[in-house]
Write a protein that holds these residues in place. Structure first.
Motif, PDB file in Angstrom:
ATOM      1  N   THR A 542      36.181  47.970   1.373  1.00 43.81           N
ATOM      2  CA  THR A 542      35.427  48.815   2.317  1.00 43.81           C
ATOM      3  C   THR A 542      34.210  49.388   1.597  1.00 43.81           C
ATOM      4  N   SER A 543      33.217  48.572   1.453  1.00 48.88           N
ATOM      5  CA  SER A 543      32.016  49.014   0.734  1.00 48.88           C
ATOM      6  C   SER A 543      31.349  50.190   1.426  1.00 48.88           C
ATOM      7  N   GLY A 544      31.701  50.410   2.701  1.00 51.98           N
ATOM      8  CA  GLY A 544      31.096  51.526   3.420  1.00 51.98           C
ATOM      9  C   GLY A 544      31.493  52.880   2.871  1.00 51.98           C
ATOM     10  N   LEU A 545      32.583  52.893   2.028  1.00 53.10           N
ATOM     11  CA  LEU A 545      32.992  54.163   1.436  1.00 53.10           C
ATOM     12  C   LEU A 545      31.966  54.666   0.424  1.00 53.10           C
ATOM     13  N   PHE A 546      31.141  53.774  -0.092  1.00 55.49           N
ATOM     14  CA  PHE A 546      30.067  54.183  -0.990  1.00 55.49           C
ATOM     15  C   PHE A 546      28.897  54.680  -0.148  1.00 55.49           C
ATOM     16  N   VAL A 547      28.708  55.988  -0.174  1.00 55.58           N
ATOM     17  CA  VAL A 547      27.681  56.621   0.668  1.00 55.58           C
ATOM     18  C   VAL A 547      26.327  56.533  -0.022  1.00 55.58           C
ATOM     19  N   PRO A 548      25.274  56.114   0.688  1.00 60.08           N
ATOM     20  CA  PRO A 548      23.952  56.043   0.066  1.00 60.08           C
ATOM     21  C   PRO A 548      23.486  57.411  -0.423  1.00 60.08           C
ATOM     22  N   GLU A 549      22.835  57.419  -1.572  1.00 60.55           N
ATOM     23  CA  GLU A 549      22.227  58.645  -2.099  1.00 60.55           C
ATOM     24  C   GLU A 549      21.201  59.129  -1.094  1.00 60.55           C
ATOM     25  N   ASP A 550      21.295  60.427  -0.735  1.00 68.18           N
ATOM     26  CA  ASP A 550      20.424  60.933   0.327  1.00 68.18           C
ATOM     27  C   ASP A 550      19.604  62.139  -0.131  1.00 68.18           C
ATOM     28  N   GLU A 551      19.361  62.228  -1.444  1.00 71.73           N
ATOM     29  CA  GLU A 551      18.618  63.371  -1.959  1.00 71.73           C
ATOM     30  C   GLU A 551      17.150  63.049  -2.214  1.00 71.73           C
ATOM     31  N   ASN A 552      16.714  61.908  -1.727  1.00 71.00           N
ATOM     32  CA  ASN A 552      15.311  61.504  -1.863  1.00 71.00           C
ATOM     33  C   ASN A 552      14.894  61.410  -3.329  1.00 71.00           C
ATOM     34  N   LEU A 553      15.785  60.852  -4.140  1.00 66.70           N
ATOM     35  CA  LEU A 553      15.477  60.704  -5.563  1.00 66.70           C
ATOM     36  C   LEU A 553      15.049  59.290  -5.933  1.00 66.70           C
ATOM     37  N   ARG A 554      15.191  58.357  -4.996  1.00 66.14           N
ATOM     38  CA  ARG A 554      14.866  56.963  -5.309  1.00 66.14           C
ATOM     39  C   ARG A 554      13.436  56.624  -4.894  1.00 66.14           C
ATOM     40  N   GLU A 555      12.743  55.968  -5.788  1.00 66.91           N
ATOM     41  CA  GLU A 555      11.455  55.389  -5.406  1.00 66.91           C
ATOM     42  C   GLU A 555      11.687  54.052  -4.702  1.00 66.91           C
ATOM     43  N   THR A 556      12.581  53.249  -5.275  1.00 64.13           N
ATOM     44  CA  THR A 556      12.913  51.940  -4.694  1.00 64.13           C
ATOM     45  C   THR A 556      14.403  51.674  -4.875  1.00 64.13           C
ATOM     46  N   GLY A 557      14.925  50.667  -4.143  1.00 63.62           N
ATOM     47  CA  GLY A 557      16.258  50.164  -4.385  1.00 63.62           C
ATOM     48  C   GLY A 557      17.338  50.832  -3.562  1.00 63.62           C
ATOM     49  N   SER A 558      18.586  50.604  -4.007  1.00 67.13           N
ATOM     50  CA  SER A 558      19.762  51.084  -3.288  1.00 67.13           C
ATOM     51  C   SER A 558      20.733  51.707  -4.292  1.00 67.13           C
ATOM     52  N   TRP A 559      21.296  52.859  -3.890  1.00 70.62           N
ATOM     53  CA  TRP A 559      22.152  53.611  -4.804  1.00 70.62           C
ATOM     54  C   TRP A 559      23.242  54.284  -3.973  1.00 70.62           C
ATOM     55  N   GLY A 560      24.508  53.901  -4.222  1.00 75.18           N
ATOM     56  CA  GLY A 560      25.619  54.453  -3.455  1.00 75.18           C
ATOM     57  C   GLY A 560      26.605  55.203  -4.334  1.00 75.18           C
ATOM     58  N   GLN A 561      27.376  56.108  -3.711  1.00 73.80           N
ATOM     59  CA  GLN A 561      28.312  56.938  -4.460  1.00 73.80           C
ATOM     60  C   GLN A 561      29.627  57.077  -3.683  1.00 73.80           C
ATOM     61  N   PHE A 562      30.732  57.137  -4.424  1.00 75.02           N
ATOM     62  CA  PHE A 562      32.054  57.321  -3.845  1.00 75.02           C
ATOM     63  C   PHE A 562      32.693  58.517  -4.555  1.00 75.02           C
TER      64      PHE A 562
END
Length: 691
Positions: A542-562
């Motif tokens: 269930t990859s959906g359990l990794f929530v995308p980083e939502d603190e506006n810290l990324r310039e590019t790419g994808s970053w998830g956290q569980f």
């Protein structure tokens, strides 16, 4: 030879009696009697004076205040010279401006139809009829607290590395709770001049009586760590001139007119002037700190004169003071209601209405009743539409309930009226940056800070201006970080956290031995494969359990956290997916009990770049356990760049600036464990509020 008497005996020559002093009027005088009586009278006068002072027979302050209105010679008090002028024995002096601007005193002839040695009838009449202006000074906000007295808080905010997430305490009545917002105002009043002190916690802390004095949080302190500036920063930018230095110092103009003394607000209506002596007596008790007596006095006045605004306002202030003394939210709620009652009374003076409603809004914010405070400020702005400071306060109130669009509209209106308003500019820039309008936010933040207006010298604005400049590639960001450091908002140019405990050891990178958490590090490294496999199972199913980083810290790419633990609270549902990992962590209270940190898995996809940023607090250290680490992944903390290794732990202080690059061909997976800073005592760890 001695003469003989007739009978032949020797005669003794007679001596004349000493002359008795005679006064000019022929009466005899006794040399010591006058001096004796004078001495007796002098002693009597001295002991009488001592008796008056000792037994407080005369209220000298009231006498002096009353006579001060006859200070005709301008020396600030009533004296002999003033009496001479009033009696017509001396001419009054007035200051006349010369061309050079120096005052010259000229006599003014006292025109008096009466005898020059008698007090004029009109002056005597004025003494009987004079009604002094109310001498009440509104409550001093500089000492107000930034937290409610409430013993139970409900803090649910997320860790916002650099994006100041703030939680409001739980409401105590049916008023709406404020939502988690991106803005918090440390002081209740945002328009007061700022004290020269470092910012302390902006988030609500536990009640102060539960926090030992020795561990109260303070603003950032100078760090012993050297402050290197990146090679790309222009030379000399580490020592920029401060905002105050960039403005030429204004010299006093000898020709300028004297600044008029600020008038005290007129809080008495016509009726209240007739009972001024009663109001003053009650107010005197309050100012002397006898708040219980003052409250009883004002309650008696309100009962006797229910239509008296000043009496009800004094009652509200006394309840306010008593709440502070007793640390009672219940009493403070009474004050909040009484402030409203005072403002709603017919014929309440405008100054009283404004002061009462402003204080009501401040105390509502103190209690966490942000929406109630918003309503009060909306009423204030509606009642006093020309007062820009009230509009600025209203904008902050919108921010505190998370309504950035409402705040934005208010500040646009303010800037339309007063384009140079520095307070409105920094807040408007703050809002633009939160909307990711980075380039547009910069001039507002910069010009607002440069204005030096009250409420602008705030670490958040230096923080966000520097961050915005970094994101557009402008190295002058470090100039503003350095200014923020010099103004006491940051511990250093590199360490820019805003929620700090004073005096903790500060360095970017740590070894396991330095932390004292060697056993935890060994456990992580010995069990890294188990931890990795559980993380991969979650990712695969269930990859959906990794929530995308939502603190506006990324310039590019994808970053998830569980996340497994946050703010010291376990996520039971998450731990069901990774039971072995959670069982391992349960043994380490320095990790699972860290209310200012998280325990989580972090997955970062190729092509991701995380902007330079800092964490919110110096109270934690961050451990990174490498689980899946392809080549091309690195992390920089200050000027030192390192790479993860699978099965190995990196430890750094994320309150220092750090940046991440993921330039590999596949994902990077790590396990993040935040732990309390090792120098925090047990009582501190228990007392500090969650972040």
């Amino acid at each position: 030879m001695a003469e003989n008497s007739a009978d032949g005996s020797n005669m003794v020559p007679e001596t004349e009696p000493a002359p008795v002093p005679v006064s000019k009027n022929g009466k005899k005088t006794e040399g010591s009697s006058i001096f004796t009586w004078f001495f007796v009278l002098a002693l009597l006068g001295v002991w009488t004076s001592v008796g008056f002072v000792w037994f407080d027979l005369v209220d000298y302050d009231s006498v002096v205040d009353t006579l001060a209105i006859y200070d005709v010679d301008g020396d600030g008090h009533f004296g002999v010279e003033d009496a001479k002028v009033l009696l017509g024995l001396k001419e009054k002096l007035v200051a006349v401006e010369t061309r050079e601007g120096s005052p010259v005193h000229e006599p003014v002839v006292q025109k008096n139809s009466e005898d020059q040695r008698g007090v004029r009838p009109d002056v005597a009449q004025a003494a009987r009829q004079e009604v002094l202006e109310d001498d009440f000074v509104p409550f001093d906000q500089s000492g107000s607290n930034s937290e409610s007295f409430s013993q139970d808080e409900n803090l649910e905010g997320l860790d916002a590395t650099g994006e100041l997430v703030v939680e409001s305490p739980e409401e105590e009545s049916d008023e709406d709770n404020s939502d988690t917002v991106m803005y918090s105002e440390r002081s209740s009043s945002v328009q007061t001049a700022e004290a020269a002190q470092s910012p302390a916690e902006s988030t609500p802390d536990p009640p102060r009586d539960s926090i030992p004095t020795s561990i109260q949080e303070s603003g950032p302190e100078s760090s012993p760590v050297p402050e290197p500036i990146p090679a790309s920063v222009p030379e000399g930018s580490s020592e920029p001139s401060t905002a105050a230095e960039s403005v030429p110092e204004s010299k006093p103009d000898s020709t300028a007119e004297p600044v008029a003394k600020k008038k005290k607000p007129k809080l008495l209506n016509k009726f209240d002037k007739t009972i001024k002596s009663d109001i003053d007596a009650a107010e005197k008790l309050r100012k002397k700190g006898k708040v219980e007596e003052a409250l009883r006095a004002f309650e008696s006045l309100v009962q006797k004169y229910p239509h008296s605004p000043r009496s009800r306002y004094g009652k509200a202030q006394s309840e306010d003071d008593l709440a502070e003394k007793l640390r009672s939210n219940e009493m403070l709620l009474k004050a909040v209601n009484t402030y409203r009652e005072a403002a709603e009374l017919p014929e309440a003076p405008e100054a009283l209405v404004k002061d009462a409603l402003k204080r009501r809004a401040e105390r509502q914010q103190f209690l966490g009743r942000m929406r109630g405070a918003l309503g009060t400020l909306q009423l204030l702005v509606q009642t006093f539409p020309d007062d820009v400071s009230l509009q600025n306060d209203l904008g902050v109130a919108y921010l505190l309930v998370g309504d950035n669009s409402g705040a934005k509209k208010v500040y646009e209106e303010v800037l339309a009226k007063v384009p140079g308003d520095g307070f409105a500019k920094v807040h408007y820039g703050f809002i633009l940056k939160s909307e990711n309008k980075i380039a547009e936010s910069i001039p507002f933040l910069r010009e607002g800070l440069e204005s030096g207006a009250p409420g602008t010298d705030d670490g958040r604005f230096y923080f966000h201006l520097g961050d915005a400049l970094q994101r557009v590639g402008d190295q002058s960001a470090y100039h503003w970080y350095d200014l923020g450091h010099k103004h006491g908002h940051f511990a250093s140019v590199w360490q820019r956290s805003l929620y700090n405990v004073k005096g903790l050891k500060a360095q970017p990178w740590w070894t396991p031995k330095e932390t004292g958490y060697g056993d935890l590090v060994k456990t992580l490294e010995r069990n890294w494969l188990t931890i990795r496999d559980e993380a991969l199972s979650v990712m695969n199913t269930t990859s959906g359990l990794f929530v995308p980083e939502d603190e506006n810290l990324r310039e590019t790419g994808s970053w998830g956290q569980f996340t497994l633990w946050q703010q010291g609270r376990k996520s039971a549902s998450s731990c069901q997916s990774v039971p072995k990992t959670c069982a391992l962590m349960e043994r380490y209270p320095e990790a699972i009990g860290c209310k200012r940190g998280q325990i989580k898995f972090s997955v970062m996809q190729p092509g991701t770049h995380v902007w330079p940023h800092t964490g919110p607090t110096n109270c934690r250290l961050r451990m990174h356990l490498g689980l899946v680490v392809p080549k091309g992944c690195k992390i920089r903390c200050t000027t030192d760049t390192r790479e993860w290794e699978e099965g190995k732990v990196l430890i750094f202080d994320d309150s220092f600036e750090h940046e991440v690059w993921q330039e590999a061909d596949t994902y990077r997976l790590i396990f993040i464990v935040d732990v309390w800073h090792p120098e925090l005592s047990h009582s501190q760890r228990q007392s500090l509020s969650p972040i």
